[in-house]
Design a protein around this motif. Sequence first.
Motif, PDB file in Angstrom:
ATOM      1  N   UNK A   1       0.822  -1.195   0.000  1.00  0.00           N
ATOM      2  CA  UNK A   1       0.000   0.000   0.000  1.00  0.00           C
ATOM      3  C   UNK A   1       0.864   1.257   0.000  1.00  0.00           C
ATOM      4  N   UNK A   2       0.344   2.301  -0.602  1.00  0.00           N
ATOM      5  CA  UNK A   2       0.954   3.622  -0.490  1.00  0.00           C
ATOM      6  C   UNK A   2       0.465   4.206   0.832  1.00  0.00           C
ATOM      7  N   UNK A   3       1.199   3.923   1.892  1.00  0.00           N
ATOM      8  CA  UNK A   3       0.695   4.218   3.233  1.00  0.00           C
ATOM      9  C   UNK A   3       0.495   5.718   3.461  1.00  0.00           C
ATOM     10  N   UNK A   4       1.354   6.548   2.897  1.00  0.00           N
ATOM     11  CA  UNK A   4       1.201   7.988   3.135  1.00  0.00           C
ATOM     12  C   UNK A   4      -0.086   8.513   2.485  1.00  0.00           C
ATOM     13  N   UNK A   5      -0.411   8.002   1.290  1.00  0.00           N
ATOM     14  CA  UNK A   5      -1.662   8.394   0.646  1.00  0.00           C
ATOM     15  C   UNK A   5      -2.851   7.840   1.416  1.00  0.00           C
ATOM     16  N   UNK A   6      -2.719   6.643   1.936  1.00  0.00           N
ATOM     17  CA  UNK A   6      -3.802   6.043   2.731  1.00  0.00           C
ATOM     18  C   UNK A   6      -4.060   6.859   4.001  1.00  0.00           C
ATOM     19  N   UNK A   7      -3.008   7.374   4.620  1.00  0.00           N
ATOM     20  CA  UNK A   7      -3.187   8.227   5.797  1.00  0.00           C
ATOM     21  C   UNK A   7      -3.931   9.498   5.414  1.00  0.00           C
ATOM     22  N   UNK A   8      -3.549  10.100   4.294  1.00  0.00           N
ATOM     23  CA  UNK A   8      -4.247  11.306   3.843  1.00  0.00           C
ATOM     24  C   UNK A   8      -5.715  11.006   3.546  1.00  0.00           C
TER      25      UNK A   8
END
Length: 335
Positions: free
Chosen positions: A202-209
Amino acid sequence: MSQTIRAVDIRGGTGPVDSLYITDVPKPTIGPNDALVKVKAFGLNRMDLLQREGNYPLPPWAPKTLGCEFSGIITELGSSPEPGFEVGEEVFGLAYGGAYAEYIAVSTKMLARKPDEMTFVQAASIPETYMTSLLAMYITGEFKAGKSILWHAGASSVGIAGIQLSVTGGASAVFATVGSDNKVDFCERDLGATKAFNYHSQDWSQEVLNATGGKGVDVIIDAVGASHFQGDLNAAARDGRIVNLGWLSGTVLPGGVDIKHFIDKRLRYEGTTLRSQELDYQHRLRDLLEGYMDRFRDGTFKVVVEKVFPWEQIVEAHRLMEKNVSKGKIVCTVD
């Protein structure tokens, strides 16, 4: 008592895992404020691997013997210990080193009484883990109830402690990154994280956003380092705090890192570590930790132990930690 004890040493002073062995060393001596503790269990930490390999800068006052957290029984006290401690008392604590041994000399300012409800193995899993989490979260990261927080390496010992501290501390949302779907489930189901992300898939930073409606997260605790640096900047909220505890992925940033968010989000990126802090500073954290002991007693805080080894299998214990597959603490017991 003999003037020598058994302790783990490193052939050649530093080296690979096979260089660990148990040998006789001089019995530690105690000062006026110290206790001599018969070690019953000690916890492993990532810095032990780095120290063994010669890649960890020791404080000048630290003994060369590995190990910073332990549990055991007081066998001797100095002339001026903290009030209330007694010979024969079961304790756990933090030290600058020396826990991989039959006995350890440590300031009573760094000891806490072991709850009857806890085993020696569980107690040895707490000091370094929870004090590091408290330091990173509250002192360096300036976390307050109502803020959101992200813990990298969420299934590590510090991550497990940090997630639980954040949930009970009133975080508006608690996020974590981990390296497997199994660990995602563990952080969400067992620890209470709002959402965990597998950084491999997963693109974790995008998921956090996405999870924060584009706002980002207020506090990020990062023990991973280089590979997560850009993501930290991207996922942080305005006026966010990013606390660096380590560099599991290395210290050299990849090419193309964009630092614009330092200014447009007014970010603060700060490093911290527990071992090099002065005794009075660590004592403050010991006192802070003692305020959470009821949560260990009643089971609110889970002490997660991956595996227990007899200390004669210290090589196998270090090998397991090197694999980076464990959830929670690796602990050794001392007969």
